[in-house]
Scaffold this motif. Structure first.
Motif, PDB file in Angstrom:
ATOM      1  N   THR A  34       0.934  -1.248   0.015  1.00 59.38           N
ATOM      2  CA  THR A  34       0.155  -0.081  -0.256  1.00 59.38           C
ATOM      3  C   THR A  34       0.760   1.221  -0.206  1.00 59.38           C
ATOM      4  O   THR A  34       0.534   2.394  -0.594  1.00 59.38           O
ATOM      5  CB  THR A  34      -0.819   0.043   1.283  1.00 59.38           C
ATOM      6  OG1 THR A  34      -1.627  -1.402   1.306  1.00 59.38           O
ATOM      7  CG2 THR A  34      -1.977   1.133   1.284  1.00 59.38           C
ATOM      8  N   SER A  35       1.811   1.102   0.665  1.00 58.82           N
ATOM      9  CA  SER A  35       3.069   2.384   0.905  1.00 58.82           C
ATOM     10  C   SER A  35       3.850   2.449  -0.364  1.00 58.82           C
ATOM     11  O   SER A  35       4.518   3.562  -0.617  1.00 58.82           O
ATOM     12  CB  SER A  35       3.971   2.118   2.106  1.00 58.82           C
ATOM     13  OG  SER A  35       4.349   0.979   1.880  1.00 58.82           O
ATOM     14  N   ASN A  36       3.886   1.206  -1.266  1.00 58.59           N
ATOM     15  CA  ASN A  36       4.605   1.547  -2.638  1.00 58.59           C
ATOM     16  C   ASN A  36       4.239   0.712  -3.710  1.00 58.59           C
ATOM     17  O   ASN A  36       4.487  -0.662  -3.515  1.00 58.59           O
ATOM     18  CB  ASN A  36       6.148   1.151  -2.148  1.00 58.59           C
ATOM     19  CG  ASN A  36       7.011   1.324  -3.390  1.00 58.59           C
ATOM     20  OD1 ASN A  36       6.618   1.568  -4.317  1.00 58.59           O
ATOM     21  ND2 ASN A  36       8.354   1.260  -2.975  1.00 58.59           N
ATOM     22  N   PRO A  37       3.547   1.239  -4.468  1.00 60.81           N
ATOM     23  CA  PRO A  37       2.911   0.383  -5.620  1.00 60.81           C
ATOM     24  C   PRO A  37       3.995  -0.309  -6.438  1.00 60.81           C
ATOM     25  O   PRO A  37       3.305  -1.296  -7.510  1.00 60.81           O
ATOM     26  CB  PRO A  37       1.813   1.412  -6.361  1.00 60.81           C
ATOM     27  CG  PRO A  37       2.534   2.745  -6.165  1.00 60.81           C
ATOM     28  CD  PRO A  37       3.162   2.478  -4.883  1.00 60.81           C
ATOM     29  N   ASN A  38       5.012   0.068  -6.381  1.00 63.80           N
ATOM     30  CA  ASN A  38       6.155  -0.657  -7.241  1.00 63.80           C
ATOM     31  C   ASN A  38       7.016  -1.547  -6.467  1.00 63.80           C
ATOM     32  O   ASN A  38       7.908  -2.178  -6.970  1.00 63.80           O
ATOM     33  CB  ASN A  38       7.325   0.525  -7.621  1.00 63.80           C
ATOM     34  CG  ASN A  38       6.477   1.798  -8.521  1.00 63.80           C
ATOM     35  OD1 ASN A  38       5.645   1.308  -9.332  1.00 63.80           O
ATOM     36  ND2 ASN A  38       6.656   2.811  -8.317  1.00 63.80           N
ATOM     37  N   ASP A  39       6.612  -2.066  -5.496  1.00 66.71           N
ATOM     38  CA  ASP A  39       7.294  -3.044  -4.553  1.00 66.71           C
ATOM     39  C   ASP A  39       6.247  -4.133  -3.815  1.00 66.71           C
ATOM     40  O   ASP A  39       5.131  -3.700  -3.569  1.00 66.71           O
ATOM     41  CB  ASP A  39       8.075  -2.355  -3.556  1.00 66.71           C
ATOM     42  CG  ASP A  39       8.943  -3.287  -2.771  1.00 66.71           C
ATOM     43  OD1 ASP A  39       9.371  -4.309  -3.343  1.00 66.71           O
ATOM     44  OD2 ASP A  39       9.598  -2.850  -1.537  1.00 66.71           O
ATOM     45  N   SER A  40       6.614  -5.184  -3.993  1.00 67.17           N
ATOM     46  CA  SER A  40       5.952  -6.330  -3.104  1.00 67.17           C
ATOM     47  C   SER A  40       6.928  -7.136  -2.625  1.00 67.17           C
ATOM     48  O   SER A  40       6.388  -8.548  -2.167  1.00 67.17           O
ATOM     49  CB  SER A  40       5.124  -7.188  -4.324  1.00 67.17           C
ATOM     50  OG  SER A  40       5.809  -7.930  -5.509  1.00 67.17           O
ATOM     51  N   GLY A  41       8.140  -6.957  -2.192  1.00 67.24           N
ATOM     52  CA  GLY A  41       8.780  -7.561  -1.179  1.00 67.24           C
ATOM     53  C   GLY A  41       9.983  -8.620  -2.165  1.00 67.24           C
ATOM     54  O   GLY A  41      10.291  -8.510  -3.319  1.00 67.24           O
ATOM     55  N   ILE A  42      10.743  -9.093  -1.375  1.00 64.63           N
ATOM     56  CA  ILE A  42      11.766 -10.161  -1.731  1.00 64.63           C
ATOM     57  C   ILE A  42      11.470 -11.729  -1.455  1.00 64.63           C
ATOM     58  O   ILE A  42      11.043 -12.225  -0.584  1.00 64.63           O
ATOM     59  CB  ILE A  42      13.167  -9.823  -0.989  1.00 64.63           C
ATOM     60  CG1 ILE A  42      13.644  -8.368  -1.364  1.00 64.63           C
ATOM     61  CG2 ILE A  42      14.348 -10.616  -1.344  1.00 64.63           C
ATOM     62  CD1 ILE A  42      14.908  -7.873  -0.485  1.00 64.63           C
ATOM     63  N   LEU A  43      11.753 -12.315  -2.548  1.00 67.64           N
ATOM     64  CA  LEU A  43      11.814 -13.877  -2.313  1.00 67.64           C
ATOM     65  C   LEU A  43      13.189 -14.295  -2.259  1.00 67.64           C
ATOM     66  O   LEU A  43      14.270 -13.928  -3.164  1.00 67.64           O
ATOM     67  CB  LEU A  43      11.234 -14.450  -3.772  1.00 67.64           C
ATOM     68  CG  LEU A  43       9.544 -14.592  -3.528  1.00 67.64           C
ATOM     69  CD1 LEU A  43       9.116 -15.274  -4.770  1.00 67.64           C
ATOM     70  CD2 LEU A  43       9.095 -15.383  -2.541  1.00 67.64           C
ATOM     71  N   TYR A  44      13.627 -15.482  -1.568  1.00 67.91           N
ATOM     72  CA  TYR A  44      14.825 -15.939  -1.663  1.00 67.91           C
ATOM     73  C   TYR A  44      14.910 -17.195  -2.355  1.00 67.91           C
ATOM     74  O   TYR A  44      15.918 -17.607  -2.785  1.00 67.91           O
ATOM     75  CB  TYR A  44      15.258 -16.637   0.016  1.00 67.91           C
ATOM     76  CG  TYR A  44      15.631 -15.413   1.040  1.00 67.91           C
ATOM     77  CD1 TYR A  44      16.930 -15.576   1.500  1.00 67.91           C
ATOM     78  CD2 TYR A  44      14.674 -14.574   1.577  1.00 67.91           C
ATOM     79  CE1 TYR A  44      17.165 -14.901   2.278  1.00 67.91           C
ATOM     80  CE2 TYR A  44      15.089 -13.723   2.362  1.00 67.91           C
ATOM     81  CZ  TYR A  44      16.606 -14.027   3.046  1.00 67.91           C
ATOM     82  OH  TYR A  44      17.006 -12.828   3.867  1.00 67.91           O
ATOM     83  N   MET A  45      13.755 -17.859  -2.911  1.00 72.35           N
ATOM     84  CA  MET A  45      14.012 -18.917  -3.706  1.00 72.35           C
ATOM     85  C   MET A  45      12.577 -18.815  -4.459  1.00 72.35           C
ATOM     86  O   MET A  45      11.421 -18.323  -3.948  1.00 72.35           O
ATOM     87  CB  MET A  45      14.209 -20.065  -3.020  1.00 72.35           C
ATOM     88  CG  MET A  45      13.089 -20.225  -1.957  1.00 72.35           C
ATOM     89  SD  MET A  45      13.575 -21.956  -0.882  1.00 72.35           S
ATOM     90  CE  MET A  45      14.904 -21.101   0.009  1.00 72.35           C
ATOM     91  N   ASP A  46      12.334 -19.707  -5.439  1.00 73.78           N
ATOM     92  CA  ASP A  46      11.216 -19.894  -6.196  1.00 73.78           C
ATOM     93  C   ASP A  46      10.460 -21.168  -5.724  1.00 73.78           C
ATOM     94  O   ASP A  46      10.992 -21.809  -4.915  1.00 73.78           O
ATOM     95  CB  ASP A  46      11.116 -20.083  -7.706  1.00 73.78           C
ATOM     96  CG  ASP A  46      12.234 -20.830  -8.113  1.00 73.78           C
ATOM     97  OD1 ASP A  46      12.286 -22.087  -7.705  1.00 73.78           O
ATOM     98  OD2 ASP A  46      12.638 -20.700  -9.394  1.00 73.78           O
TER      99      ASP A  46
END
Length: 536
Positions: free
Chosen positions: A304-316
């Motif tokens: 909600t605070s940043n529409p260009n970011d949804s976090g980090i994945l360490y692996m698929d």
């Protein structure tokens, strides 16, 4: 058979399935002998029995912290505490004082800062830390434990320069054509290994952590990891030498390169359950995503605070399956750090595939944190019989940031009420030192769902005091397959319990966080007593 100690005239909360509350409890040696009325229990006493009058105060099972980091908590006490610092200038000043006491070339370490609480409203940079020293390597870890900032000397020692590629699941933050010193996720974890403490320092830290946990009524801990397999050896050594007095259930993983550690454990021939009632190997654990307060956790929709970011994945998904399915097949309990709803979905997918390959009705596979867990994921948790390990104390410390970063998703953050309604056992963990180790803050947050500034954080998911207590006691034992030994106050179970300074059942809900532990009993022995500690 007579009791060695009896506790009378109190509020003995058994945390059993029926929520039974008695007046008194008797123990013999390290086991519970009887619970009942004061007159019934006094019949178990003789001239050699120690009698403790509770005067209406609560006695309940010892808290079982289902997710904490003993080593990190302990070694943090050796660094500079930035939890209450509110400006970068103050951070610099505190670090300068420590640097003056530290030989040139040795690490200066700080921990606990939160950029959201700083007057400057930004992260630290290497330029800030270079003002402290250019002859000492410096690292300051954010409160979440997933982000840090280092100075130029630390970057130089680690061989990190502008062209250094980001590690999988991590970021060396850049501002144009310069490194800022900010390290996210795996980049931080990698650096922290370089800044690690010596074995002697770690053992001192473990003893300090154990003492502090006892002061908070914690008699069992599920340790959620440190760095490498040496961390597991440190915990075992600390337990054997009596530096760690809690019963410890150890997740087999690492905060950096967890897949390699899990692989080594699975290939070693051991499996979950190795050990005894004091020290036991727990689940194989890897990391899927980042932190909730960073924010770096992986969400289905952008922040909600940043529409260009949804976090980090360490692996698929494929990598996650490759790391955990072999562990399940070889008899391990499996788990992973899964905070965002996308990470929770991935872990549930792996658990579902594991159970399809090798069915089990009592696997007790876990989901560490399971932060954002909307109804569709709650349904899958119930279907798989997995055990979520939520951290409601986060709502108190980080709740204002959650509202900003996730908006209406806070209604599905640590959905404790949904778990209760679906009859899903969930075991509360503090994730200390990320937030306070104090279980009463966790219970307060689970019941009230307000931030420390009083803002509601998904109050649709509030639960009762009794439900919160059971989740901090019996459910922790259930999550480690030890509910036959501890977690409720019933005859023949271990005499691990805590006495509070008042009645928790009669306490107004908004004052739950102010309740204090008066006494902690472990194995039938009084291992902490508030009045005696205060007298020192």
């Amino acid at each position: 058979m007579k009791a060695t100690k009896v506790f009378i005239n109190g509020e003995v909360i058994t945390a059993d399935q029926s929520g039974t509350v008695y007046e008194a409890l008797a123990i013999r040696g390290e086991r519970i002998l009887q619970v009942g009325t004061t007159s019934e229990v006094m019949e178990r006493s003789d001239d050699n029995t120690e009698i403790i009058n509770l005067n209406g105060k609560s006695l309940l099972p010892g808290f079982n912290d289902a997710h904490a980091h003993l080593e990190l908590y302990g070694t943090n006490q050796l660094g500079v505490n930035m939890k209450q610092v509110n400006s970068i200038d103050s951070i610099i000043e505190k670090l300068q004082t420590r640097a003056e006491q530290t030989p040139s070339g040795e690490w200066v370490r700080g921990w606990g800062y939160n950029q959201n609480n700083l007057l400057e409203d930004r992260h630290l940079t290497k330029w800030d830390l270079d003002k402290v020293s250019t002859s000492h390597p410096i690292i300051v870890v954010r409160t979440c434990g997933h982000i840090s900032c280092v100075n130029s000397k630390a970057l130089e020692m680690a061989g990190i320069h502008l062209q250094t590629p980001n590690p999988p699941g991590g970021t060396y933050h850049r501002d144009g054509d310069e490194l800022t010193g900010l390290l996210l996720e795996a980049a931080h974890m990698k650096m922290f290994q370089l800044a690690d403490y010596s074995e002697d320092e770690v053992m001192l830290g473990l003893q300090m952590a154990s003492d502090r946990f006892l002061q908070n009524g914690i008699t069992s801990v599920h340790d959620a990891g440190g760095y490498g397999t040496k961390h597991i050896r440190y915990l075992q050594k600390g337990s054997q030498e009596g530096k760690i007095r809690q019963r410890v259930y150890v997740m087999y993983g690492s905060l950096f390169d967890s897949p390699s550690v899990v692989k080594a454990g699975v290939e070693s021939g051991i499996m979950t359950g190795l050990g005894d009632d004091t020290f036991k190997i727990g689940p194989a654990k890897v990391f899927i995503d980042g932190s909730s307060s960073g924010p770096t956790c992986k969400t289905r929709e952008p922040y909600t605070s940043n529409p260009n970011d949804s976090g980090i994945l360490y692996m698929d998904q494929n990598e996650l399956d490759q790391h955990l399915l072999p562990a399940h097949k070889k008899g391990w309990q499996i788990t992973a750090h899964a905070m965002g709803d996308e990470a929770v979905h991935m872990l549930l997918t792996t658990i579902e595939r594991a159970l399809n390959h090798k069915p089990s009705t009592d696997h007790r596979h876990r989901l560490e944190h399971a932060g954002i867990t909307p109804p569709d994921l709650v349904e899958r948790i119930k279907a798989t019989r997995a055990v979520p390990i939520p951290n409601p104390a986060f709502l108190y410390e980080f709740g204002d940031g959650y509202i900003n970063d996730y908006g209406e998703r806070v209604d599905h953050f640590f959905p404790l009420k949904s778990y209760v309604e679906q009859d899903i056992p969930f075991a509360i963990g503090s994730d200390s030192p990320i937030t306070t180790v104090n279980p009463l803050i966790g219970i307060h947050a689970a019941v009230n769902r307000t931030s420390k500034h009083g803002h509601p954080v998904g109050q649709n998911q509030s639960i009762t005091v009794e439900e919160a207590i059971r989740s901090y006691t019996w459910a922790g034992a259930y999550a480690s397959g030890e509910e036959g030994l501890k977690g409720t106050l019933e005859p023949d179970k271990y005499a691990d319990f805590v006495i509070l300074d008042q009645s928790i059942l009669r306490c107004p809900s908004h004052k739950l966080k102010d309740i204090q532990v008066e006494m902690t009993i472990l194995n039938g022995d009084i291992v902490y007593e508030k009045q005696k500690e205060d007298a020192h």
